[in-house]
Design an enzyme around this catalytic site. Structure first.
Site, PDB file in Angstrom:
ATOM      1  CG  ASP A  74      43.350  37.727  13.040  1.00 22.05           C
ATOM      2  OD1 ASP A  74      43.590  38.131  14.849  1.00 22.05           O
ATOM      3  OD2 ASP A  74      44.861  37.298  12.371  1.00 22.05           O
TER       4      ASP A  74
ATOM      5  CE  LYS B 191      58.940  59.023  13.173  1.00 23.62           C
ATOM      6  NZ  LYS B 191      57.767  59.283  13.650  1.00 23.62           N
TER       7      LYS B 191
ATOM      8  CG  ASP C 266      46.156  35.748   9.501  1.00 27.40           C
ATOM      9  OD1 ASP C 266      46.580  35.877  10.472  1.00 27.40           O
ATOM     10  OD2 ASP C 266      45.767  37.200   7.915  1.00 27.40           O
TER      11      ASP C 266
ATOM     12  CG  ASP D  86      46.429  34.251  14.797  1.00 32.92           C
ATOM     13  OD1 ASP D  86      46.836  35.019  15.915  1.00 32.92           O
ATOM     14  OD2 ASP D  86      46.315  34.881  14.157  1.00 32.92           O
TER      15      ASP D  86
END
Length: 1021
Positions: free
Chosen positions: A374, A485, A715, A719
């Site tokens: 990861d 934005k 984590d 996963d």
């Protein structure tokens, strides 16, 4: 799927059908995990939603209805994965693998004793003792292994969150706080910043709500949640919030659409816990080893059984011989040695922040050939940090190291003072209370990742931001939203030389620049011309290309005549300028690599391990971090890089020319397994970006198809399928979710990738040391078996008894064999290629040929030499011993003559025989000294390795002391039939010990001088 209509046809095959069903279910689950999530609640209008769930969007469910649904669906909790009952775990330790061999040995001993008891008047108790001892060995080591694993699972239990989660629901039109497990489908739930989302929700109203989806999708940025349907994919749309993700800021109301195992998170967890992890490599190795040892034992046993019948022994005697030979072949002490080796390594790794849940997983990590890692939090620090600024028309580098030991920049510029002022004021992040004594970088912050990064940077460079904010009190603000934005606030300006209102703004750089007409250079305002716009564009592209998140900053002093003191600013109907502002600079942020990672990746590369990055993040960011940590090494280009360099379209570049490769999740979706295999085979450096959790599983399978042993780090809950499927799953102890910790084999307590590399080294070391330990233990088998064989063939008095064999295997050899587990790594351990599980076995033919055929034979010669010396000193010359056994062992014959005509009674003969047993035993100890020293290394000279292993030195003294104790301790003649020896008899085996040492040093010298030569091919185990 059909409803089993064709069932009756297959009645007789019910048993095989059950097996096939299980297999089919496994494959179905696997395919389920690879599918993207399917649900349609995000597409429904609010009316349809209300009808589907029979709820009221303002009053919620009635208490009675909620109770009915709870009774129907069960509590809103994940079903814990099926756990193995403790007694089953215990039985596995008692009867698994190696223990089985010892049990068979014990049963054979009892059988032999039974035969002797039935046929002889005064049977010898040797076999009875042997059976009891073998059983005891298995039971003790079994308990030990069980205790070790139980300890690891205790630590696992402590990870589980004990705090029951609460949820705020609206029922009967009233808000009430209930235990999250009681939430039901159709409930109206309210969440606010800091809450954990109690179930899968369809959002019906929201106010500035953001959720952290990283544990589910791997996106490190908080995601906005609103009632709008924005995407077909339920994982990407804004109007669904998922069970067990966290709400970071804002508030929201939603209707519960799924609870417990039916949530997206629950589905992944259930399927993952059902996935079977395969057999660990070390378990396969030990099985292979048992096959070899059993094969050798049975072959020798049967051969000599037939031989003894040819030599006219009785059937019963032949059966006793058969059992004796098989038992002599079993290395009784080895089971304990292997367990202790694995335990020691697990303890060593725990000290280095790796918690190993399954002892055998330690070794798996050593044979790893591919690591799929990861990015966020494993390779990086998992905190956004300011990396660069652009002001005064140049890029300045900030310090991104974990301990602030890196570069610094010119902080005296007037422009920097303005830029830092905007970054501090136009910022809603605040430090949490009472953290004055904690270093700034370690402090907890309330606010989103980018704002926290700015806050910490300004606090480090310019002192207290809180004081700055107190000096410039905020009057109004427009928070950031995704349409315009930008974020803006207006502050009172304490500087009397300037106008009294200061407007500060930050946001997407191109949007900010469009609102500016001037730019601040060296503290002076200048008109923004095309040249400066180009400079801005170049800086923006350069920082963006580094994978950094760039923000633009500008300000404006509002003229006093238009905006006098006490002016009412209106943010809804804007009554102040938003154009013609003054551009000040850019600040870019990145989640920087951890300090130890580049070095760790380099170590992996020299150890022949391929590191693949798999992340949910943006390809540009992923590529930048991959280059930063060395996953893509310097000078290696991707297809895009080559196209840019040669100025041709990407389609014209031959993909084989590029060593590195960045694969986008959307491309991976459309790939066939063959195309994926092609990428994995032909590119050495690979990054997968924007991947979904399902794709991580596909990538792991792809690597395994290439024959790789795959380690996966992760984590998130997302996963867990990949962690389970991989050969070794590594979860994160700090950031990891409970589900991922359950699926993994190993947990990194400090979440640091570098700990994995430590693990790899430890794993390789354990394999090496187990090999050495086995080589040491097996060698003494030859001097233990040959006396028995010669005894049958040549009919001589028995040179070594069963009890003495036990004293070697479970006494003198035990500590030295275990001490090899403490041996330091040889110099080439992280320079070798990963071992190939198909060809590089724990015990191979070369190890057997070295232990049995070479060193073992020299040891046997040493033992026999001592045996013949003692008998000759007592008057029996070697030639006289042939065929003597029948009379020698007959208790009624009391006139056996020696070479000098003296007569020996049965008792006298037996004392000489038992003295020989003791001397043979001591000789084996003496030659095992040399064997222990040569087993320290497989390639290096012992002089290079040194004698730093204190446990091994202790082992040498311990086995010698034990041998002396057994020989000289009064009463041993009765208990173990061991008799005191003359001091000179100890020295008979010394020359053989020296010969072993010299022979092996020469062999290793040739291996080092002629790598790949025939000596290495034939003898390097």
């Amino acid at each position: 799927m059909g409803k089993g209509g064709g069932r009756d046809k297959y009645e007789p095959a019910a048993i095989s059908e059950h097996g096939n069903k299980k297999k089919a279910k496994k494959e179905r689950d696997m395919d389920e995990l690879k599918k993207e999530v399917s649900m349609d609640d995000h597409k429904l209008s609010l009316d349809e939603l209300q009808r589907k769930y029979g709820t009221d969007l303002s009053r919620g469910l009635t208490t009675a209805r909620a109770a009915e649904i709870l009774a129907r669906d069960g509590p809103n909790a994940l079903t814990p994965p099926p756990t193995t009952p403790e007694w089953v775990k215990f039985c596995r330790q008692l009867f698994g693998g190696f223990s089985m061999l010892l049990w068979i040995g014990a049963i054979l001993c009892f059988l032999a004793y039974g035969i002797q008891a039935a046929t002889e008047e005064e049977p010898q108790n040797d076999n009875l003792y042997l059976g009891v001892v073998l059983s005891a060995v298995v039971i003790i080591t079994g308990c030990f292994s069980y205790y070790q694993e139980a300890k690891s699972s205790k630590i696992m239990e402590s990870f589980k969150n004990m705090v029951p989660q609460q949820a705020l629901v609206v029922r009967n039109g009233e808000k009430m706080s209930i235990n999250a497990e009681e939430v039901v489908v159709g409930d109206l739930v309210e969440v606010k910043g800091g809450d954990r989302i109690p179930a899968d929700l369809r959002i019906i109203s929201a106010n500035g709500c953001k959720v952290d989806n990283s544990s589910l999708t791997g996106e490190s940025e908080p995601q906005t949640r609103s009632p709008d349907f924005t995407n077909e994919n339920p994982l990407e749309t804004r109007n669904i919030a998922f069970f067990s993700t966290n709400c970071v800021e804002g508030t929201a109301r939603g209707i519960v659409v799924y609870t417990g195992d039916r949530t997206v998170m629950g589905r992944i967890a259930t399927l993952a816990s059902g996935l079977e992890g395969g057999q660990t490599p070390i378990a396969a190795e030990i099985e292979h080893f048992i096959h070899i040892i059993t094969g050798v034992a049975v072959f020798l046993g049967v051969t000599f059984f037939i031989l003894s019948l040819i030599l006219e022994y009785t059937w019963l005697e032949a059966v006793i011989f058969l059992i004796g030979i098989i038992v002599a072949n079993v290395p009784e002490g080895l089971l304990a040695t292997v367990t202790v080796c694995l335990t020691l390594t697990a303890k060593r790794m725990a000290r280095k922040n790796c918690l190993v849940k399954n002892l055998e997983a330690v070794e798996t990590l050593g044979s790893t050939s591919t690591i799929c890692s990861d990015k966020t939090g494993t390779l990086t620090q998992n905190r956004m940090t300011v990396a660069h600024m652009w002001f005064d028309n140049q890029i300045h580098e900030a310090d991104t190291t974990e301990n602030q030991s890196g570069v610094s920049f010119d902080k005296t510029s007037a422009t920097w003072l303005s830029l830092s002022r905007i970054a501090g004021l136009c910022n809603r992040a605040v430090f949490q209370a009472n953290q004055e004594n904690i270093p700034i970088l370690k402090r907890a912050v309330a606010g989103d990742a980018s704002e926290s990064a700015l806050l910490k940077c300004i606090e480090l460079c310019c002192g207290s931001v809180k004081e700055m904010r107190d000096r410039y009190p905020k009057i109004v603000e427009i928070p950031f939203n995704s349409t315009n934005k930008y974020q803006l606030s207006i502050h009172k300006n304490p500087n009397t030389s300037e106008p009294q209102h200061l407007l500060v703004m930050k946001g997407a750089p191109e949007r900010i620049l469009d609102r500016c007409s001037s730019i601040l250079l060296n503290g002076k305002e200048q008109p923004l011309d095309e040249e400066l716009k180009d400079a801005f564009q170049n800086a923006y592209l350069e920082l963006g290309g580094l994978g950094e998140r760039v923000l633009g900053f500008c300000h404006l002093f509002l003229p006093d005549e238009q905006f006098p003191e006490g002016f009412q600013f209106d943010t809804d109907d804007v009554n102040f300028p938003l154009e013609n502002l003054c551009f000040v600079g850019l600040i870019s942020m990145i989640d920087p690599p951890r300090a130890a990672v580049p070095d760790a990746v380099g170590k992996c590369r020299s150890a022949g391990i391929k590191v693949i990055m798999v992340t949910g993040d943006h390809p540009i960011t992923a590529k930048a971090i991959a280059k930063g940590v060395g996953i893509i090494s310097e000078g290696n280009e991707t297809v895009e890089d080559i196209a840019a360099r040669l100025n041709i379209p990407v389609s014209q570049v031959n993909p084989r020319d590029a060593k590195a490769c960045v694969v986008h999740g959307s491309d991976l979706k459309d790939m066939t397994p063959e195309q994926l295999d092609d990428i994995l085979r032909h590119h050495t450096e690979i990054v997968f970006a924007r991947t979904s959790p399902q794709q991580k599983l596909i990538i792991v399978e792809g690597c395994q198809r290439q024959g790789a042993i795959v380690a996966v780090t992760g984590d998130g809950v997302n996963d867990s399928p990949a962690l389970k499927k991989a050969d070794i799953g590594v979860a994160m102890g700090i950031a990891g979710s409970d589900v991922s910790k359950q699926a993994a084999d190993m947990i990194l307590l400090d979440d640091n990738f570098a700990s994995i590399v430590t693990g790899v080294e430890e794993g390789r070391l354990i394999f090496d040391n187990l090999k050495k330990s086995i080589a040491y233990t097996l060698t003494s088998n030859i001097p233990e078996i040959t006396p028995f064989l010669i005894f049958i063939i040549a009919n001589i008095p028995l040179p070594l008894g069963t009890v003495t064999i036990l004293c070697i295997d479970l006494g003198t050899d035990m500590v030295p064999a275990i001490s090899l587990a403490y041996e330091q790594a040889e110099s080439d351990i992280m320079k070798r290629q990963p071992r190939n599980p198909q060809t590089d076995k724990l015990v191979n033919e070369r190890l057997i040929s070295m232990a049995y055929g070479q060193i073992g034979m020299i040891q046997a010669l040493g033992g026999f030499f001592t045996y013949f010396v003692i008998l000759a000193e007592n008057g029996f010359l070697p030639i006289h011993l042939l065929g003597l056994r029948v009379d020698w062992d007959d208790r009624w014959v009391n006139d056996v003559e020696d070479s000098y005509g003296q007569q020996w009674t049965y008792e006298q003969r037996k004392i000489v025989e038992f003295t020989c047993h003791t001397a043979f035993f001591v000789s084996i100890v003496v030659v095992q000294w040399a064997d222990l020293v040569i087993c320290k290394t497989r390639r290096n000279s012992v002089f290079q390795q040194g004698m730093k292993n204190k446990i091994l030195i202790f082992g040498l003294f311990e086995e010698t002391a034990l041998a002396a104790f057994l020989s000289y301790c009064p009463g041993m003649g009765v208990a173990l039939r061991m008799y005191p020896l003359k001091p000179t008899w100890w020295f008979c085996a010394f020359p053989y010990s020296l010969l072993i040492f010299v022979y092996d040093e020469v062999r290793k010298l040739i291996i080092r001088r002629r790598p790949g030569g025939w000596v290495e091919k034939e003898t390097y185990y």
